[in-house]
Design a protein around this motif. Structure first.
Motif, PDB file in Angstrom:
ATOM      1  N   SER A  36       0.822  -1.212   0.000  1.00 52.92           N
ATOM      2  CA  SER A  36       0.000   0.000   0.000  1.00 52.92           C
ATOM      3  C   SER A  36       0.858   1.264   0.000  1.00 52.92           C
ATOM      4  O   SER A  36       0.394   2.334  -0.394  1.00 52.92           O
ATOM      5  CB  SER A  36      -0.953   0.002   1.203  1.00 52.92           C
ATOM      6  N   LEU A  37       2.119   1.125   0.434  1.00 50.90           N
ATOM      7  CA  LEU A  37       3.031   2.270   0.469  1.00 50.90           C
ATOM      8  C   LEU A  37       3.824   2.394  -0.833  1.00 50.90           C
ATOM      9  O   LEU A  37       3.946   3.484  -1.393  1.00 50.90           O
ATOM     10  CB  LEU A  37       3.987   2.134   1.652  1.00 50.90           C
ATOM     11  N   THR A  38       4.367   1.282  -1.307  1.00 41.95           N
ATOM     12  CA  THR A  38       5.169   1.337  -2.532  1.00 41.95           C
ATOM     13  C   THR A  38       4.306   1.665  -3.749  1.00 41.95           C
ATOM     14  O   THR A  38       4.825   2.140  -4.773  1.00 41.95           O
ATOM     15  CB  THR A  38       5.902   0.001  -2.770  1.00 41.95           C
ATOM     16  N   GLN A  39       2.994   1.444  -3.655  1.00 38.00           N
ATOM     17  CA  GLN A  39       2.095   1.726  -4.776  1.00 38.00           C
ATOM     18  C   GLN A  39       1.360   3.060  -4.619  1.00 38.00           C
ATOM     19  O   GLN A  39       0.364   3.319  -5.314  1.00 38.00           O
ATOM     20  CB  GLN A  39       1.093   0.581  -4.926  1.00 38.00           C
ATOM     21  N   GLN A  40       1.854   3.928  -3.748  1.00 37.25           N
ATOM     22  CA  GLN A  40       1.263   5.252  -3.601  1.00 37.25           C
ATOM     23  C   GLN A  40       1.377   6.044  -4.903  1.00 37.25           C
ATOM     24  O   GLN A  40       2.375   5.949  -5.620  1.00 37.25           O
ATOM     25  CB  GLN A  40       1.965   6.028  -2.475  1.00 37.25           C
ATOM     26  N   SER A  41       0.369   6.844  -5.196  1.00 35.05           N
ATOM     27  CA  SER A  41       0.414   7.695  -6.384  1.00 35.05           C
ATOM     28  C   SER A  41       1.516   8.747  -6.266  1.00 35.05           C
ATOM     29  O   SER A  41       2.049   9.222  -7.268  1.00 35.05           O
ATOM     30  CB  SER A  41      -0.943   8.375  -6.598  1.00 35.05           C
ATOM     31  N   TYR A  42       1.866   9.116  -5.030  1.00 35.30           N
ATOM     32  CA  TYR A  42       2.984  10.022  -4.772  1.00 35.30           C
ATOM     33  C   TYR A  42       4.220   9.156  -4.528  1.00 35.30           C
ATOM     34  O   TYR A  42       4.258   8.366  -3.567  1.00 35.30           O
ATOM     35  CB  TYR A  42       2.690  10.901  -3.556  1.00 35.30           C
ATOM     36  N   TRP A 106      -2.932  -0.668   6.603  1.00 34.76           N
ATOM     37  CA  TRP A 106      -2.590  -0.201   5.259  1.00 34.76           C
ATOM     38  C   TRP A 106      -3.312   1.106   4.963  1.00 34.76           C
ATOM     39  O   TRP A 106      -4.217   1.495   5.708  1.00 34.76           O
ATOM     40  CB  TRP A 106      -2.902  -1.262   4.211  1.00 34.76           C
ATOM     41  N   ILE A 107      -2.857   1.792   3.915  1.00 29.57           N
ATOM     42  CA  ILE A 107      -3.471   3.069   3.536  1.00 29.57           C
ATOM     43  C   ILE A 107      -3.899   3.035   2.075  1.00 29.57           C
ATOM     44  O   ILE A 107      -3.394   2.233   1.284  1.00 29.57           O
ATOM     45  CB  ILE A 107      -2.539   4.268   3.792  1.00 29.57           C
ATOM     46  N   ASP A 108      -4.824   3.930   1.706  1.00 30.94           N
ATOM     47  CA  ASP A 108      -5.312   4.021   0.334  1.00 30.94           C
ATOM     48  C   ASP A 108      -4.234   4.575  -0.598  1.00 30.94           C
ATOM     49  O   ASP A 108      -3.331   5.307  -0.156  1.00 30.94           O
ATOM     50  CB  ASP A 108      -6.551   4.907   0.279  1.00 30.94           C
ATOM     51  N   VAL A 222      -4.809  20.582   9.528  1.00 39.73           N
ATOM     52  CA  VAL A 222      -5.866  20.368   8.536  1.00 39.73           C
ATOM     53  C   VAL A 222      -6.446  18.973   8.727  1.00 39.73           C
ATOM     54  O   VAL A 222      -5.692  17.990   8.845  1.00 39.73           O
ATOM     55  CB  VAL A 222      -5.319  20.499   7.102  1.00 39.73           C
ATOM     56  N   TYR A 223      -7.769  18.898   8.778  1.00 45.72           N
ATOM     57  CA  TYR A 223      -8.439  17.596   8.854  1.00 45.72           C
ATOM     58  C   TYR A 223      -9.136  17.322   7.529  1.00 45.72           C
ATOM     59  O   TYR A 223      -9.899  18.152   7.029  1.00 45.72           O
ATOM     60  CB  TYR A 223      -9.458  17.566   9.990  1.00 45.72           C
ATOM     61  N   ILE A 224      -8.881  16.134   6.952  1.00 47.74           N
ATOM     62  CA  ILE A 224      -9.552  15.685   5.730  1.00 47.74           C
ATOM     63  C   ILE A 224     -10.578  14.627   6.117  1.00 47.74           C
ATOM     64  O   ILE A 224     -10.227  13.598   6.707  1.00 47.74           O
ATOM     65  CB  ILE A 224      -8.549  15.091   4.721  1.00 47.74           C
ATOM     66  N   ASN A 225     -11.816  14.878   5.795  1.00 46.11           N
ATOM     67  CA  ASN A 225     -12.874  13.929   6.184  1.00 46.11           C
ATOM     68  C   ASN A 225     -13.001  12.800   5.157  1.00 46.11           C
ATOM     69  O   ASN A 225     -14.053  12.579   4.556  1.00 46.11           O
ATOM     70  CB  ASN A 225     -14.208  14.654   6.356  1.00 46.11           C
ATOM     71  N   LYS A 226     -11.889  12.109   4.944  1.00 38.51           N
ATOM     72  CA  LYS A 226     -11.850  10.914   4.101  1.00 38.51           C
ATOM     73  C   LYS A 226     -11.126   9.821   4.872  1.00 38.51           C
ATOM     74  O   LYS A 226     -10.116  10.088   5.535  1.00 38.51           O
ATOM     75  CB  LYS A 226     -11.116  11.193   2.785  1.00 38.51           C
ATOM     76  N   ALA A 227     -11.636   8.606   4.777  1.00 43.43           N
ATOM     77  CA  ALA A 227     -11.063   7.491   5.540  1.00 43.43           C
ATOM     78  C   ALA A 227      -9.968   6.820   4.717  1.00 43.43           C
ATOM     79  O   ALA A 227     -10.212   5.867   3.975  1.00 43.43           O
ATOM     80  CB  ALA A 227     -12.153   6.493   5.913  1.00 43.43           C
ATOM     81  N   PHE A 228      -8.733   7.332   4.841  1.00 43.78           N
ATOM     82  CA  PHE A 228      -7.598   6.807   4.087  1.00 43.78           C
ATOM     83  C   PHE A 228      -6.940   5.607   4.780  1.00 43.78           C
ATOM     84  O   PHE A 228      -6.342   4.768   4.120  1.00 43.78           O
ATOM     85  CB  PHE A 228      -6.519   7.884   3.914  1.00 43.78           C
TER      86      PHE A 228
END
Length: 351
Positions: A36-42, A106-108, A222-228
């Protein structure tokens, strides 16, 4: 030459993000976490994994993935605990930003990219998470909507990490939801000088204690209201089911450390409330003791008759609790030790 210069300039203007992962016997989950980390878009990241003396195949998996992706840097240490592993990783991090991920979570794929888009000049960007159970998932929003916290609002966040007040008392289970170190992207400089305290010293809540210290310095968040973030709830492990005979003394030290982060009377009240609520965890811990019921009850009585508990219960406003917690803390407040022990046993059966 021009293309090469532009490419180098792009890299220089792209901040490096360090992702810290403490690893101990998580061979079942570590590959999913790292993928989930190595495949990050960033892609401009470094992953700093510290193997804390694993006895399974965790280290082999780390080394195998590191051989394929040089962004993964693997360090090892004899088993010293998660706090020491994170502190070692912090000393190795070179990124402008730092994120913590636990080895069984894991993360999105767009997590880091979206955090960097939103953080701007803030010190911290944090976001919602998803509790992953065996057969279902439950999102956990921390606030109703995406928002920016000014310096004064960040002081309130720090106070909430110390403990709840007012209507926040209605849900004791939310105590440390804001205090997790995962689910956050930190500007590295805001972490300078802050370390994790060994769990052998404080028992639990090293995340919240760490953030209580960090958020004393935070001027904007900053808070992002998305469940990453995906928090694996079904990997409880045998360790959480063991009796911890020193937990009461460890939590007393935790309270002392948190007291050092208190800045005003409201924060002090929040700490008192945390102390009062802690009888839930301490009671459940005593249920795991091999002692007879009477001795367990006597131990609970000994705990709640310590001066700081008596002071905390003296100030605890029972009117703010739903009825079941109102009965529970009424028993604690008025030294109804047998009733309290019976209620703790009921809680244990329910959970």
């Amino acid at each position: 030459m021009v293309d090469q210069f532009l490419s180098e300039q792009a890299i220089m203007n792209t901040p490096l993000v360090s992702i810290i992962i403490p690893v101990y016997n998580t061979e079942k989950y570590i590959s999913e976490c790292l993928n989930s980390l190595t495949q990050q878009s960033y892609i401009h990241i470094e992953i700093i994994a510290v193997d804390d003396g694993s006895t399974d195949n965790s280290l082999k998996i780390l080394n195998d993935i590191s051989a394929k992706d040089n962004r993964l840097k693997v360090f090892t240490q004899p088993n010293q605990g998660v706090s020491a592993a994170r502190n070692l990783a912090l000393s190795k991090a070179t990124g402008e930003y730092i994120m913590f991920v636990d080895a069984d979570d894991w993360i999105d794929p767009h997590t880091i990219e979206e955090c960097l888009q939103e953080i701007g000049d803030a010190d911290v960007c944090f976001f919602a998470y998803i509790r992953e159970f065996t057969n279902h998932s439950l999102p956990k929003p921390l606030f109703p909507q995406t928002q920016i916290f000014t310096a004064e609002a960040c002081k309130q966040l720090q106070r909430r990490m110390i403990g709840p007040i007012g209507k926040e008392l209605a849900n004791p289970g939310m105590l440390d939801s804001l205090g997790t170190i995962w689910g956050k992207l930190y500007r590295t400089e805001i972490l300078n000088g802050t370390e994790f305290i060994d769990l052998k010293v404080i028992g639990t809540a090293e995340d919240s204690l760490f953030n209580c210290n960090v958020f004393r310095k935070v001027q904007k968040a900053v808070y992002i209201n998305k469940a990453f973030y995906h928090y694996r709830k079904f990997n409880s492990g045998a360790e959480t089911k063991k009796y911890k005979p020193q937990l009461s003394q460890q939590w007393n030290r935790l309270f002392d450390y948190m007291k050092a982060t208190v800045t005003d009377e409201i924060s002090q009240k929040a700490l008192h409330n945390r102390i009062a609520l802690s009888i839930i965890g301490l009671g459940l811990n005593e249920c795991l003791s091999p002692d007879r019921l009477k001795k367990k009850t006597d131990k609970i009585a000994e705990i709640i008759n310590q001066p700081h508990y008596r002071e905390a219960y003296k100030e605890l406003d029972l009117t703010l609790f739903p009825i079941h917690w109102k009965v529970f803390f009424f028993a604690a407040k008025h030294n109804m030790n047998r009733v309290l022990m019976l209620l703790i046993l009921c809680i244990k059966k329910i959970i």
